[in-house]
Design an enzyme around this catalytic site. Sequence first.
Site, PDB file in Angstrom:
ATOM      1  N   SER A 477       0.850  -1.188   0.000  1.00 46.34           N
ATOM      2  CA  SER A 477       0.000   0.000   0.000  1.00 46.34           C
ATOM      3  C   SER A 477       0.887   1.240   0.000  1.00 46.34           C
ATOM      4  O   SER A 477       1.670   1.424  -0.930  1.00 46.34           O
ATOM      5  CB  SER A 477      -0.963  -0.048   1.171  1.00 46.34           C
ATOM      6  OG  SER A 477      -2.000   0.879   1.018  1.00 46.34           O
ATOM      7  N   ASP A 564      -8.600  -4.994  -6.166  1.00 49.03           N
ATOM      8  CA  ASP A 564      -8.283  -4.019  -5.126  1.00 49.03           C
ATOM      9  C   ASP A 564      -9.156  -2.768  -5.284  1.00 49.03           C
ATOM     10  O   ASP A 564      -9.072  -2.082  -6.295  1.00 49.03           O
ATOM     11  CB  ASP A 564      -6.800  -3.637  -5.235  1.00 49.03           C
ATOM     12  CG  ASP A 564      -6.296  -2.859  -4.040  1.00 49.03           C
ATOM     13  OD1 ASP A 564      -7.111  -2.225  -3.352  1.00 49.03           O
ATOM     14  OD2 ASP A 564      -5.076  -2.883  -3.795  1.00 49.03           O
ATOM     15  N   HIS A 596      -6.762  -5.763  -1.795  1.00 38.98           N
ATOM     16  CA  HIS A 596      -5.697  -4.940  -1.231  1.00 38.98           C
ATOM     17  C   HIS A 596      -4.894  -5.787  -0.252  1.00 38.98           C
ATOM     18  O   HIS A 596      -5.044  -5.712   0.970  1.00 38.98           O
ATOM     19  CB  HIS A 596      -6.317  -3.728  -0.534  1.00 38.98           C
ATOM     20  CG  HIS A 596      -5.349  -2.617  -0.288  1.00 38.98           C
ATOM     21  ND1 HIS A 596      -4.694  -1.960  -1.311  1.00 38.98           N
ATOM     22  CD2 HIS A 596      -4.926  -2.019   0.863  1.00 38.98           C
ATOM     23  CE1 HIS A 596      -3.919  -1.019  -0.802  1.00 38.98           C
ATOM     24  NE2 HIS A 596      -4.033  -1.045   0.510  1.00 38.98           N
TER      25      HIS A 596
END
Length: 653
Positions: A477, A564, A596
């Site tokens: 991320s 995601d 994600h």
Amino acid sequence: MTTTAENAPLIPRDALFGNPTRAAGQISPDGKMLSWLAPKDGVLNIWVTTRDKPNEGKVITTSTDRPIRQYFWAPDGKSIMYVQDKGGDENFLLYQIDLDTLEEKTVTPFENTRIQIVGASETIKDKVLLGVNNRNPQFHDVHMLDITTGELTLVYENNGYAGFMADDTLTLRMAMRQNAEGGTDYFNIENNEVSAEPFETTAMEDSLTTAPAGYTTDGSILYWLDSRGRNTAALFAQDTATGEKTLIAQDDKADLGGTIRDPKTGVVEAYSVNYLQNKWTAIDEELGAALNWLDGKLDGDFGISSRTDDDRTWIVWNDPLTAPSATYIYDRDAETLTPFYTSRPELEGMPLQPMHPREITSRDGLTLPSYLTLPVGSDSDGDGTPDEAVPMVLLVHGGPWARDSYGFNSIHQMLANRGYAVLSVNFRGSTGFGKDFLNAGNMEWGLKMHDDLIDATDWAINEGVALPDKVAIMGGSYGGYATLAGLTFTPDKFACGVDIVGPSNLETLLETIPPYWAPLVKMFHTRMGDPNTEEGLALLKAASPLYKADQIVKPLLIAQGANDPRVKQAESDQIVGAMKEAGIPVTYVLYPDEGHGFAKPSNNISFFAVAENFLSECIGGRSEPLGDVLAPSTAEIVEGAEHVKGLEDALGG
């Protein structure tokens, strides 16, 4: 590496990233039943047993594809509920299993919907309040769920608020909405009518460090974690009749974190502060005695994961740090600690390494709370510095409005076992260390936030921890973004990078945020850059690694989930495309059934298999061969199999 390190047992990837034997243990409200997550046919499902038979159990759910990861007992103890999405899309629906009939039903049978728990009650056991965004994906309408019948009744149609809070009577008491400055306004609710003016408000600088923390059962007290007029968030009790606030606890170095509250009254009995390590302080004498008794019995960190309604039995987790975590049943009256399970017994006897808290000073004088794990056998005197410098992985946390913490970390353990020092840094913008530290990261993506990571790397080199030419950067991320920034903005600093679901283009990242984040979009603009202004757009583009992809000169591995909702696949596709156009090699692994991050153990294991062999070729550590690890996974090697040791052979097999 020393001979000791080279000869140490190689911890199998499966032992670190495969399914746990058991996890997420809980006890029923009446204390008669135990529950946990464990694999059935390789997929995590919910199991139950009676309290007197913790080593037995039966599975009550039938998930065959995606692991169940979040579940809870219904307040009346007659059913268990869990949330589940599809393929990592984060559209979490609510499911329920009746414990008498074992019948399972979908409580919220909607498409493209994400539910929230708005409120549960100590006195009303057969109902909960749910937020459901099936009408408008931006806003969650509040419904009352009758747990017995499954009936959903609309309580409040929401056309503008980011969240709600209810009291023990399941009456809505508060609504929250972002204000024009990027802070939050808090409104009283009476008879399901939201007041016109807020009774509390925060500026942007306090928006991530100030929040209400719930009502007491009688509704007379509203707790706040509050940084207004101060740096670190302190714990306050507000009299709901007069509005008067009383300071309960504070700490100069870190925000107050969690609380332990009396399950009957809702009164705070203890609070935690997590600076370098998490520390609990008891307010209630009896609870303090229980925590002290547990502290004398358990090594390392521990906490309460589940409590009975009468609060006489707790499920206690224990992280010994250099041994697999264990879970116990604690009878407060008998003062007994009964083993429930060990999550990963296959790690027993493995050379797990201690984590060393460190304070690193940035170039402009900020203290960066950090965590260092060293390779097995590299630190003969145990002082937290290796006998000689070793290859290192800078492991960057996501968020960025999150933090690294002290405790067992599977990635730290795998990398340390392979011969690397591992350094995790709470760079400016990380949460938990006061609003000044948090807000020092505003508008600093790729700038001072990145400087902190460079400063920490230089610290490790200067302290004799890391070899200057053998430092990799890795993260997910925001950590993936930091990896891309590291290889584009400072192309000679790192030997290679591993980017997991990281954004490459901040402009397109903000254009594609999930709809339920829309009420919070002002926060992103004030902390990252506003794409609606010329200055903000220029800042976002300057901080986007995509536009400097042609500067990359070191090996890069990218992993992405196709579903995601936060960092869309296009973020990885864009930079891979730019690198291909510039003739720069890259390895790109895509998971079509993930979001994600990677929930399925087969996918997680396959990714770390690729990553450790990539790092081995780049900075010289050990690696477990790939073997046939790709076969059970859905990994698609979109680009660059030839750049990872053994990957072409694994695909050919």
